[in-house]
Design a protein around this motif. Structure first.
Motif, mmCIF file in Angstrom:
data_model
loop_
_atom_site.group_PDB
_atom_site.id
_atom_site.type_symbol
_atom_site.label_atom_id
_atom_site.label_comp_id
_atom_site.label_asym_id
_atom_site.label_seq_id
_atom_site.Cartn_x
_atom_site.Cartn_y
_atom_site.Cartn_z
ATOM 1 N N ILE A 13 42.166 31.952 44.179
ATOM 2 C CA ILE A 13 40.614 31.491 43.918
ATOM 3 C C ILE A 13 40.556 30.174 43.700
ATOM 4 N N ARG B 137 32.909 36.109 42.661
ATOM 5 C CA ARG B 137 34.243 36.247 42.161
ATOM 6 C C ARG B 137 34.598 37.599 42.160
ATOM 7 N N ALA C 138 35.874 38.115 45.678
ATOM 8 C CA ALA C 138 37.412 37.724 45.861
ATOM 9 C C ALA C 138 38.381 38.261 45.099
#
Length: 475
Positions: free
Chosen positions: A92, A57, A60
């Motif tokens: 995402i 995460r 991203a």
């Protein structure tokens, strides 16, 4: 009343610098972002709770940041970063492969890959637990993974890399996440405790870190549990009581009893441990680990190998000085054998007690050995031992009587010798070898003592009265 958020979610890292215990991997990802050399597929593999999904995460968010910093971190101020923080970012896409593992799910994913991002430069697809995909789903996903569009980046996360097809592994950059060390977990728990206003003991946090087995998520979950049990004051006694962990003091006291040869005290200690609800295999495994820590503590240079608090480390060093290496070698061997044979044993308690008795026997000062195995001699176990009885002398064996004059020593031994037949006579009466393999209907059926004209030996004859030819010839 505000909604309670567990510490594992509340204090989840949001930057690469805040990730604990994975400095090598985070440095590699930051350099790749800073230089613009991004691969189209990544594979994050490692044990549970070490930061695979968290790093995916953060990666991203950082590659879509409009104003990244010089060291490769996100600014957390642009529209893309704010959308990510508020969980409304369309760049995402996360997929749980455990529940979406069919070919149809892969087709839907391939259709979404073709759509370019609305805000930002890249569209990141995070597939968690990717090893749960079926073989058909892997094959359907193979071509897209090999040649995706320029705006698509895939991040695969798994705990079991060996279940992924080799054709998938060859198309990804593989990053192996390591288990977190106990000092790193303890330092992170200290920061969480200070932010929450919770009092703690460093020894208690060390026990929590060892119980987590290298996973930060497990450590934070145990931390929340113990904090609720201890009402905001985490102590060593509260931790071992809440987590049902065997205290260090039992092993230290038991080792002192074994070194003194005090087997009754050792057996009473083991009985107390059983009455507290611990299994015998858990106890014998902890005792073997205690002997291993004592062996490590004999050298000052290997003391940092102990993942314990400083005061416990000093106790290990003091007790290790009273233990000989031969005793520790034999004790480790006996505990390991007892642990291996525990499951197949019918009387499990007796097996552990025998192990304790043998370890106490090895601790005696006069016990010989070089550390290869326990001695075969047993010494008195309890203090009240029976007095040794004097053994009666064995009666001497009677001597053979002397030979009388005129009598040979062979006859005096009263051992009759076997009669010997004349070799010439026995050979003469043996059947003739010329007719040994003669067929039954060609042999002489008469009972007369006919002899061969050439060898002058008896002719073999058949036991049957008829000389007719049988229906089947013998082989």
């Amino acid at each position: 009343m505000d909604n309670y958020i567990v510490s594992a979610r509340k204090y989840r890292p949001t930057t690469f610098d805040s990730v604990v215990g994975q400095s090598t991997l985070t440095t590699t990802l930051k350099n790749a972002i800073a230089t613009g050399k991004l691969a189209h597929a990544f594979l994050f593999c490692g044990p549970r709770g070490v930061g695979k999904t968290t790093c995916a995460r953060i990666f991203a968010k950082t590659i879509n940041c409009e104003h990244p910093t010089a060291d490769g971190e996100a600014c957390n101020e642009c529209e893309s970063c704010r959308a990510f923080a508020e969980q409304r970012s369309l760049n995402i896409y996360e997929l749980d492969a455990a529940s979406n593992n069919s070919v149809d799910d892969m087709r839907m994913l391939i259709e979404q890959v073709q759509v370019p991002p609305q805000v930002g430069r890249y569209k990141v697809f995070i597939i968690d637990e990717v090893h749960m995909l079926t073989t058909q789903a892997f094959n359907a996903f193979l071509k897209t993974l090999e040649e995706p569009p320029a705006h698509a980046i895939f991040i695969l996360a798994t705990t079991e890399k060996h279940k992924i097809l080799p054709t998938i592994l060859s198309r990804c950059q593989i990053y192996d996440f390591n288990r977190m060390e106990v000092p790193d977990i303890v330092n992170h728990l200290k920061g969480v405790a200070e932010k929450e206003g919770i009092a703690y003991e460093e020894e208690a946090l060390s026990v929590i870190a060892r119980k987590a087995d290298g996973g930060m998520r497990d450590a934070l979950s145990i931390f929340d549990q113990v904090a609720s049990f201890s009402a905001g004051n985490i102590t060593y006694k509260k931790v071992i009581e809440d987590l049902n962990i065997l205290d260090y003091d039992y092993y230290f006291n038991l080792t002192d009893s074994l070194l003194k040869g005090d087997i009754p005290t050792a057996m009473l200690t083991f009985n107390e441990i059983l009455r507290k609800g611990f299994e015998g295999n858990h106890f014998i495994g902890g005792l073997a680990a205690h002997f291993r820590d004592l062996l490590v503590s004999r050298d000052e240079s290997t003391l940092p190998l102990l993942d314990v608090a400083e005061n416990v480390r000093q106790r290990y060093s003091e007790q290790a000085k009273r233990c000989k290496p031969q005793f520790l070698y034999r004790a480790l061997k006996l505990c390991n054998d007892c642990d291996v044979n525990y499951r197949v044993s019918r009387n499990k308690r007796l097996g552990v007690e025998l192990c304790l008795i043998e370890v106490a026997q090895c601790a005696q000062e006069d016990a010989p050995g070089c550390g290869l195995g326990p001695t075969k001699t047993l010494k008195p176990i309890f203090s009240h031992t029976a007095s040794k009885k004097q053994e009666a002398p064995k009666p001497a064996a009677p001597k053979p009587a002397a030979a009388q004059p005129g009598q040979s020593p062979i006859n005096n031994a009263q051992t009759p010798l076997p009669m010997r037949r004349s070799k010439r006579r026995s050979r003469r009466n043996a059947p003739c070898p010329r007719f040994r393999f003669a067929k039954p209907w060609r042999r002489c059926t008469s009972r007369s003592k006919a002899r061969c004209k050439r060898t002058r030996r008896p002719m073999p004859h058949s036991r049957s009265n008829s000389a007719t030819k049988p229906s089947r010839l013998p082989t």
